[in-house]
Design a protein around this motif. Structure first.
Motif, PDB file in Angstrom:
ATOM      1  N   SER A1159      15.956  40.445  74.794  1.00  0.00           N
ATOM      2  CA  SER A1159      16.524  39.787  73.630  1.00  0.00           C
ATOM      3  C   SER A1159      16.421  38.396  74.093  1.00  0.00           C
ATOM      4  N   LEU A1160      17.034  38.248  75.475  1.00  0.00           N
ATOM      5  CA  LEU A1160      16.868  36.732  75.610  1.00  0.00           C
ATOM      6  C   LEU A1160      15.635  35.993  75.694  1.00  0.00           C
ATOM      7  N   ALA A1161      14.452  36.612  76.100  1.00  0.00           N
ATOM      8  CA  ALA A1161      13.105  36.122  75.846  1.00  0.00           C
ATOM      9  C   ALA A1161      12.722  35.996  74.684  1.00  0.00           C
ATOM     10  N   GLY A1162      12.976  37.068  73.812  1.00  0.00           N
ATOM     11  CA  GLY A1162      12.685  36.730  72.411  1.00  0.00           C
ATOM     12  C   GLY A1162      13.364  35.299  71.610  1.00  0.00           C
ATOM     13  N   ALA A1163      14.542  35.120  72.161  1.00  0.00           N
ATOM     14  CA  ALA A1163      15.187  34.041  71.523  1.00  0.00           C
ATOM     15  C   ALA A1163      14.842  32.829  71.889  1.00  0.00           C
ATOM     16  N   VAL A1164      14.125  32.697  73.276  1.00  0.00           N
ATOM     17  CA  VAL A1164      13.665  31.485  73.611  1.00  0.00           C
ATOM     18  C   VAL A1164      12.156  31.317  73.083  1.00  0.00           C
ATOM     19  N   LEU A1165      11.565  32.431  73.097  1.00  0.00           N
ATOM     20  CA  LEU A1165      10.242  32.323  72.141  1.00  0.00           C
ATOM     21  C   LEU A1165      10.470  31.772  70.866  1.00  0.00           C
ATOM     22  N   LEU A1166      11.567  32.287  70.212  1.00  0.00           N
ATOM     23  CA  LEU A1166      11.737  31.850  68.768  1.00  0.00           C
ATOM     24  C   LEU A1166      12.224  30.456  68.507  1.00  0.00           C
ATOM     25  N   ILE A1167      13.119  29.738  69.452  1.00  0.00           N
ATOM     26  CA  ILE A1167      13.239  28.643  69.576  1.00  0.00           C
ATOM     27  C   ILE A1167      12.232  27.793  69.676  1.00  0.00           C
ATOM     28  N   LEU A1168      11.196  28.031  70.578  1.00  0.00           N
ATOM     29  CA  LEU A1168      10.086  27.173  70.814  1.00  0.00           C
ATOM     30  C   LEU A1168       9.016  27.551  69.708  1.00  0.00           C
ATOM     31  N   LEU A1169       9.018  28.379  68.900  1.00  0.00           N
ATOM     32  CA  LEU A1169       8.217  28.743  67.800  1.00  0.00           C
ATOM     33  C   LEU A1169       8.779  27.691  66.502  1.00  0.00           C
ATOM     34  N   ILE A1170      10.123  27.697  66.482  1.00  0.00           N
ATOM     35  CA  ILE A1170      10.690  26.810  65.249  1.00  0.00           C
ATOM     36  C   ILE A1170      10.320  25.528  65.743  1.00  0.00           C
ATOM     37  N   MET A1171      10.536  25.222  66.957  1.00  0.00           N
ATOM     38  CA  MET A1171      10.514  23.783  67.084  1.00  0.00           C
ATOM     39  C   MET A1171       8.941  23.175  66.743  1.00  0.00           C
ATOM     40  N   ILE A1172       8.003  23.972  66.909  1.00  0.00           N
ATOM     41  CA  ILE A1172       6.629  23.640  66.934  1.00  0.00           C
ATOM     42  C   ILE A1172       6.430  23.680  65.385  1.00  0.00           C
ATOM     43  N   VAL A1173       6.776  24.531  64.701  1.00  0.00           N
ATOM     44  CA  VAL A1173       6.522  24.664  63.164  1.00  0.00           C
ATOM     45  C   VAL A1173       7.415  23.467  62.589  1.00  0.00           C
ATOM     46  N   THR A1174       8.453  23.184  63.049  1.00  0.00           N
ATOM     47  CA  THR A1174       9.291  22.029  62.304  1.00  0.00           C
ATOM     48  C   THR A1174       8.416  20.834  62.543  1.00  0.00           C
ATOM     49  N   LEU A1175       7.903  20.424  63.916  1.00  0.00           N
ATOM     50  CA  LEU A1175       7.304  19.349  63.935  1.00  0.00           C
ATOM     51  C   LEU A1175       5.840  19.083  62.959  1.00  0.00           C
ATOM     52  N   VAL A1176       5.294  20.320  62.902  1.00  0.00           N
ATOM     53  CA  VAL A1176       4.038  20.518  62.406  1.00  0.00           C
ATOM     54  C   VAL A1176       4.432  19.935  60.817  1.00  0.00           C
ATOM     55  N   ASN A1177       5.271  20.838  60.266  1.00  0.00           N
ATOM     56  CA  ASN A1177       5.807  20.517  58.810  1.00  0.00           C
ATOM     57  C   ASN A1177       6.262  19.070  58.764  1.00  0.00           C
ATOM     58  N   ILE A1178       6.946  18.482  59.426  1.00  0.00           N
ATOM     59  CA  ILE A1178       7.383  17.066  59.499  1.00  0.00           C
ATOM     60  C   ILE A1178       6.174  16.260  59.386  1.00  0.00           C
ATOM     61  N   ARG A1179       5.086  16.531  60.008  1.00  0.00           N
ATOM     62  CA  ARG A1179       3.954  15.593  60.105  1.00  0.00           C
ATOM     63  C   ARG A1179       3.288  15.797  58.794  1.00  0.00           C
ATOM     64  N   LYS A1180       3.060  17.159  58.332  1.00  0.00           N
ATOM     65  CA  LYS A1180       2.443  17.357  56.904  1.00  0.00           C
ATOM     66  C   LYS A1180       3.463  16.748  55.776  1.00  0.00           C
ATOM     67  N   SER A1181       4.607  16.838  55.766  1.00  0.00           N
ATOM     68  CA  SER A1181       5.509  16.157  54.860  1.00  0.00           C
ATOM     69  C   SER A1181       5.353  14.913  54.614  1.00  0.00           C
ATOM     70  N   TYR A1182       5.246  14.057  55.803  1.00  0.00           N
ATOM     71  CA  TYR A1182       5.072  12.593  55.503  1.00  0.00           C
ATOM     72  C   TYR A1182       3.367  12.115  55.128  1.00  0.00           C
ATOM     73  N   GLU A1183       2.627  12.979  55.441  1.00  0.00           N
ATOM     74  CA  GLU A1183       1.070  12.725  55.053  1.00  0.00           C
ATOM     75  C   GLU A1183       1.288  13.045  53.602  1.00  0.00           C
ATOM     76  N   ARG A1184       1.916  14.152  52.943  1.00  0.00           N
ATOM     77  CA  ARG A1184       1.847  14.247  51.555  1.00  0.00           C
ATOM     78  C   ARG A1184       2.699  13.224  50.808  1.00  0.00           C
ATOM     79  N   LYS A1185       3.697  12.917  51.372  1.00  0.00           N
ATOM     80  CA  LYS A1185       4.632  11.843  50.857  1.00  0.00           C
ATOM     81  C   LYS A1185       3.754  10.469  50.567  1.00  0.00           C
TER      82      LYS A1185
END
Length: 1320
Positions: A1159-1185
């Motif tokens: 569970s702890l390992a899964g939580a760490v992987l999930l946090i990393l995944l969320i951070m990566i997705v968030t950065l990618v989406n922010i970049r795409k959001s500004y491009e669309r804006k």
């Protein structure tokens, strides 16, 4: 010579030093109970050394191996166990050594005391006996013997019967056993109706004795086998009853009919059976061996009453029974004899059905009928019955009439089967004339014809019919009035007249007359003979000339048809001498003796006719005791011949003289009466008192006060109390003031003077005179002044006596306190008593014993506990002194002086209180544990009560106080393995009404993985010295999680909680178990579907536990609920929908650790995944804006009129221009934020192309407002919300406003997450 020098030196040194040998100072005799454990301290060797030398102790002897001695302290302990039955006395030698002198030796005697360590042993087993089944109640059938090697009460064996096999209440009381082991029959035996074998369990028990300080009882059991022996005591029995057979009439002799069979009910005897027929019979006989019944005489069906023969057959055994009587039984055999047509019909004269056809037939009959009777009128007095003994068609025959006069009559019935009553009816009434037929009768012939017989078919009978006349005349008397005479008081039946007759010309009953007297009231005085007309006296006592001289009556004559005639009677009454004289008044005369003359006139009358001698009276004196003293004349004057003397009249008459005068008339017969004249002669005081002796000699013991000394007596001849009353007086003389005299009446004229000592004076033989001479006077006063006196001399001698009573000191005696369980004959106390007399012999006497326990009288339980000896010693008399039975014994006692001559030889009764103290001799006793205890580990919190025990102690005070403790806890698994546990349970002690309760509670968390039962040993210990204890075991069954059952309800959690009691009652009613609820939860959590959440479903998890500790599985629960329709209906109404198991699989420790790490390992992987997705989406959001701003800038160049009209295209803004979807993370006013030029107002519209295309949005709803309040933290500085977020929040708000609509429109609701806007 060197050795001699050393000896002399040693002797010189010893004498010079003066060292003395030690000496033993302890007792030489000790007692040793045989139950003393090894290592126990017994006694101490004690020696004294004057020189204070160090001493060393020891023990020698052939039996010293029993003991161990501490050489330093002298303490002796037990080294080897002892047995009283083998060794009763141990002799050893104790030694002490001061290392300076020779070793000192002292012989010791150790007496071994017996303890109750032996069981009673049965001798000469096994025990078997045979008993006859007719053995008398109270007979001894066997004697067992058990011996106990112990002594005293521990060696006294008593016997009881514990069980009798076959085991039932009746058999248990079939035998009893006496104190000596003799088994006695207590009820009757039966080989056939009861058991033929009994096995008696006998327990031998000793009288109890000490073992380890506690009274114990030893017992042993043995079995006595009793075999019941069958005897010939039962009568035989017939088989196959009832016996019914048939045989045709006129069959040949020897024809067999049937066979009877009987057996001997005494199974082991089986005697030979003989048969015979009781009573004389010539028709049948029986073979006495085989029981075959055959025909032995001529059988006639018609000659057998009831068409059957009943035989009484007796079966008897060859031998006599045990009572020397014939064993036999009887039965009834019924043999039916069938019919043949062998009889001719006959006529009989009888009333059917009461006919006796065994009589001879009748051929002549006679009857009668009134003249001119109506047609079909039956001829009376004609009793004809036609009878054919044959049955059915054999007995059918026809009837007809013949003769010259047959045409005037008919017969009925015309055909008869077997038997019938025959009637002859009138058919032509005109020819039946009484006056025209000379002999007044006609004759006809009746014929009975059996048409089935060709010969001997008919029978004939002649009928004579007499004609009867009818009534057509009235009775008549010769005169209309008759004068009659009768004497008064004539006896009943006296004829007054016999000549009065009436006549009636009719014949027969119409001419028969009956006479009556009228009115009815005259019949109490006169009666008439109904046949002859003679008038008689009915009651002569009513015929009184003086009351009624004349009677009037009517005489009536009535014929047989009710016609009547009358005449008048005048009856005169003649007078007779029937009234005796009557004396009037009462006669009581009072005179004084010796003075007056009697003169009395007698008055009398007579009620008879004054014109006759019947009323003429004469007077006479009836001879008697005093008749000679009186005369009487013809006028009735009574006179005395002289004065009367009262003393000449017997005293019992009290001066009353009765003279009887006879008064009689001169009639015939002569009548008389008597009258008493009472003459009362009054007494006169004319006699002097007289003593019956001139000298009286009496003696009296010294020291007595107010006692009687003696009696003097005097008489007076007068007859009345006022004249014969006597009083006594003592003439004044020396010492006369010491005495009093009282007069007492013995009987009339006889008085006694009781001479007594003055109650305030006691005579003293040594200090006062011992002889008194008194003069006693007897006087009589008539209250007229005259006093008649008589005197007598009385001598009184004073006697010396022992006259003092003993006394117990102190009074009352002091209380005595003793302890229970004292040894026999132990001295308790000695009581003291005194007596003032110098010569006395005092003995103590016990009068009564009263026993109390807690101030309550407990009867005579302690009556023999203590013995009061004559010398005042109080000793123990019983080994049964028990505080728990009696704590206070009150002895009522006294002291007797055996030398007392006068007075009470006893002291006053005193009460000695013996207060019995308690000894801790009763161990606590557990109450029986009948309840099953169950624990559910996951529901059992610390301090939860899981079981209860209770105990009592018969002691008192601190000896009664009980404390519970858990000695051991053993867990027994389902596989049978044991595991000792600690600190799992604890027990708390509570007291209520002298009952101590132990509450067993959970002490720590229980392991829910354990499957089996906890076996607890609970100890109850009292607070006595020494403390006593006992223990009890109980089982607590565990219910593990595998028995948890889930119950799903279509109700909300709140509704189920509100109905929880009803649910548990219904479940318990269906499963007969106790419901333990583990958890209740709603299906609104993440594990439930949206459909379950919308319907408000919930799950209750519970355990179902039976009273024996067994838990039910979910399959069993389902089966039980389905079979109980009532409970099932209640549960369905309460919302129950599903019952099933609960997954309770628990991971192991390793598995739990693996899950945590994963569970702890899964939580760490999930946090990393969320951070990566968030950065990618922010970049795409500004491009669309940026692209959207560029598109906005281009679109601002077009006017509104140039804009394309029509529906917007999803994925674009409302201006159909080039550019990407303007999905923004925040509201944007390009004119203000990017310093672009201002645009028109319609440019500031929503940039979210999904405003008009939200899934599940209402069709008629207005546009979602994106402008929110300033206070909302979600607003940007310009107040605009992020478009997509606002649209989604508005959609969610609409769904929350319609939950009930979704719940109730199940047909339009889809539980599919793929269609949920939130998931989009």
């Amino acid at each position: 010579m060197a050795w001699l020098t050393w000896i002399l030196f040693f002797m010189f040194h010893t004498s010079a030093s003066g060292n003395t040998a030690p000496q033993f100072t302890m007792n030489t005799t000790f007692s040793l109970p045989e139950d003393t454990p090894i290592g126990a301290w017994l006694f101490k060797l004690v020696a004294v050394d004057a020189d204070k030398d160090e001493l060393t102790y020891g023990m020698t002897g052939t039996e010293a191996y029993y003991f161990s001695v501490s050489s330093d302290t002298g303490n002796v302990t037990l080294k080897q166990t002892v047995d009283y039955e083998k060794t009763k006395l141990i002799r050893v030698e104790a030694t002490v050594d001061d290392h300076n002198n020779n070793q000192v030796v002292k012989k010791l005697t150790i007496m071994v005391k017996d303890r109750n360590d032996n069981l009673p042993i049965f001798i000469n087993e096994p025990y078997m006996t045979d008993v006859l089944e007719n053995t008398a109640i109270g007979s001894s059938i066997y004697t067992v013997l058990a011996k106990d090697e112990d002594t005293g009460s521990a060696g006294q064996v008593s016997y009881t019967i514990e069980e009798v096999i076959p085991n039932n209440e009746t058999n248990y009381h079939l035998f009893y056993i006496m104190f000596n082991g003799t088994v006695v029959l207590n009820s009757s035996l039966s080989y056939n109706n009861k058991s033929t074998f009994y096995r008696i369990k006998i327990r031998a028990r000793d009288g109890g004795g000490l073992w380890d300080g506690v009274t114990v009882y030893q017992s042993n059991t043995a079995y006595l086998s009793v075999t019941v022996v069958d005897v010939a005591d039962l009568d035989p029995q017939f088989l196959g009853e009832p016996y019914i057979g048939s045989v045709p009439e006129n069959c040949p002799l020897g024809t067999p009919v049937l066979t009877v069979l009987a057996i001997d009910r005494d199974k082991e005897v089986n005697d030979i059976i003989y048969y015979n027929i009781v009573g004389a019979t010539s028709m049948f006989t029986i073979n006495n061996i085989s029981g075959v019944i055959t025909v032995s005489g001529n059988l006639d069906h018609e000659g057998i009453p009831g068409e059957e023969v009943q035989l009484q057959v007796v079966a008897r055994e060859k031998g006599l029974n045990i009572y020397q009587q014939v064993a036999q039984v009887s039965t009834t055999v019924i043999i039916q004899v069938t019919d043949l047509n062998d009889n001719t019909p006959q006529f009989y004269s009888c009333e059917y059905p009461a006919c006796n056809f065994s009589d001879s037939p009748v051929s002549n009959f006679s009857g009668q009928i009134e003249e001119h009777a109506s047609p079909r009128t039956p001829v009376t007095s004609l009793s004809i019955v036609a009878y054919d003994p044959d049955k059915g068609s054999n007995g059918t025959f026809k009837l007809s009439l013949h003769g010259p006069d047959a045409f005037a009559f008919s017969v009925t019935p015309q055909q008869i089967v077997n038997v019938g009553a025959v009637q002859v009816l009138v058919s032509n009434s005109s020819v039946l004339d009484y006056e025209k037929i000379p002999d007044h009768s006609v004759t006809i012939e009746i014929v009975a014809n059996d048409t089935r017989k060709t010969s001997d078919c008919c029978s004939f009978a002649r009928i004579t019919i007499r004609l009867l006349d009818i009534n057509d005349h009235r009775p008549e008397f010769n005169q209309s009035e008759y004068k009659l005479y009768v004497q008064e008081e004539s006896p009943p039946g006296t004829i007054v007249s016999s000549d009065i007759k009436a006549t009636d010309p009719d014949s027969g009953i119409y001419g028969e007359l009956t006479y009556h007297l009228l009115p009815d009231s005259i019949r109490s005085t006169f009666i008439v003979n109904a046949t002859s007309g003679t008038v008689l006296v009915a009651n002569g006592s009513k015929l009184d000339w003086g009351i009624r001289p004349v009677y009037y009556a009517t005489l009536q004559a009535v014929d047989g048809d009710g016609l009547s005639g009358t005449t008048q009677l005048v009856i005169s009454v003649d007078d007779i001498n029937n009234n005796p004289p009557i004396a009037t008044g009462s006669y009581n005369v009072f005179i004084t003796e010796g003075q007056d003359i009697v003169d009395v006139q007698i008055q009398a009358t007579d009620n008879d006719d004054p014109e006759t001698n019947n009323s003429c009276l004469c007077f006479e004196i009836v001879p008697g005791n005093f008749s000679s003293n009186f005369t009487i004349d013809n006028t009735g004057v009574l006179r005395s011949r002289g004065p009367l003397d009262r003393e000449a009249i017997p005293k019992e008459l009290e001066g009353k003289v009765v003279v009887t005068v006879l008064v009689h008339d001169l009639g015939i017969p002569q009548l008389n009466t008597t009258v008493n004249v009472n003459i009362n002669v009054e007494d006169k005081n004319d006699n002097v008192p007289r003593f019956n002796s001139s000298l009286y000699v009496f003696s009296v013991q010294e020291g007595l006060q107010g006692i009687s000394v003696g009696n003097v007596e005097a008489t007076d001849a007068d007859q009345t109390e006022i004249n014969f009353r006597i009083s006594f007086h003592i003439e004044s003389s020396a010492g006369s003031n010491n005495f009093l005299i009282h007069s007492a009446k013995l009987r009339d004229g006889w008085y006694q003077g009781n001479l007594r000592l003055d109650p305030d004076i006691a005579l003293d033989y040594d200090r006062q005179q011992n002889l008194f001479n008194l003069t006693v006077e007897a006087e009589n006063s008539d209250f007229g002044g005259t006093v008649d006196i008589a005197t007598a001399l009385v001598q009184v001698h004073v006697l010396d006596v022992n006259d003092e009573s003993p006394a117990i000191v102190p009074s009352p005696p002091n209380d005595i306190r003793v302890l229970e369980n004292l040894p026999l004959h132990e001295w308790v106390a000695t009581l003291q008593a005194t007596d003032i007399d110098t010569n006395h012999s005092l003995l103590f006497q016990e009068l009564a014993v009263t026993c109390f326990h807690g101030s309550v009288n407990v009867g005579n339980v302690c009556i023999n506990w203590f013995l009061l000896e004559p010398n005042g010693s109080l000793v123990v008399n019983s080994l049964e002194i028990d505080y728990e039975v009696c704590d206070l014994a009150e002895l009522k006692l006294r002291v007797k002086d055996e030398f007392t001559d006068v007075g009470d030889p006893y002291s006053r009764n005193e009460t000695l209180r013996i207060i019995i103290g308690d000894v801790n001799d009763n161990a606590p006793m557990f109450a029986s544990i009948n309840k099953t205890f169950v624990v559910i580990p996951e529901l059992s919190v610390v301090d939860l009560q899981v079981a209860v025990v209770s105990a009592t102690d018969d002691d008192s005070g601190v000896n009664r106080m009980i404390t519970f403790a858990i000695s051991s806890v053993v867990f027994i698994s389902g596989s049978g393995s044991n595991q000792i546990l600690e600190n799992i349970f604890k027990v708390t002690t509570m007291a209520e009404n002298n009952i101590y309760i132990g509450s067993i509670q959970v002490a720590s968390n229980l392991d829910s993985s354990l499957k089996g039962q906890y076996q607890l040993t609970v100890e109850a210990k009292d607070d006595g010295i020494p403390p006593l204890s006992s223990s009890a075991s109980l089982d607590i069954f565990t219910v593990d999680k595998s028995y948890r059952i889930g119950l799903q309800f279509d109700k909300t959690l709140q509704e189920v909680q509100a109905n929880l009691d009803k649910i548990k009652v219904a479940l318990s009613m269906a499963t007969k178990s106790t419901i333990h609820v583990a958890t209740m939860k709603s299906l609104g959590d993440s594990s439930a579907s949206k459909s379950d959440r919308a319907n408000g479903k919930m799950v209750m998890e519970a355990y179902f536990v039976l009273s024996n500790g067994t838990a039910l599985t979910y399959e069993t629960v389902i089966t039980l609920i389905q079979t109980n329709t009532e409970a099932l209906g209640q549960l369905l109404s309460l919302g129950l929908s599903i019952i099933g198991p609960v997954d309770v699989t628990e991971p192991s420790k390793e598995k739990e650790l693996f899950i945590i790490i994963s569970s702890l390992a899964g939580a760490v992987l999930l946090i990393l995944l969320i951070m990566i997705v968030t950065l990618v989406n922010i970049r795409k959001s500004y491009e669309r804006k940026l692209k959207a701003l560029t598109a906005l800038k281009v679109a601002s160049k077009f006017s509104a009129s140039a804009a394309q009209q029509g529906p917007a295209i999803p994925g674009t803004n409302k201006y159909n221009a080039e550019g990407a979807n303007p999905v923004l993370g925040f509201s944007l006013d390009p004119c203000t934020q990017l310093d672009f030029e201002d645009t028109t107002s319609y440019d500031a519209v929503s940039l979210n192309s999904l405003d008009e295309n939200a899934v599940d949005a209402a069709v008629n709803s207005s546009d979602t407002p994106l402008k929110l309040g300033r206070a909302d933290p979600r607003l940007r500085e310009n107040g605009w919300a992020e478009p997509l977020k606002a649209a989604l929040e508005h959609h969610t708000h609409d769904l929350e406003d319609k939950p009930q609509l979704l719940l109730h429109q199940n047909s339009l609701y889809f539980d599919n997450p793929a269609l949920d806007t939130t998931d989009l």
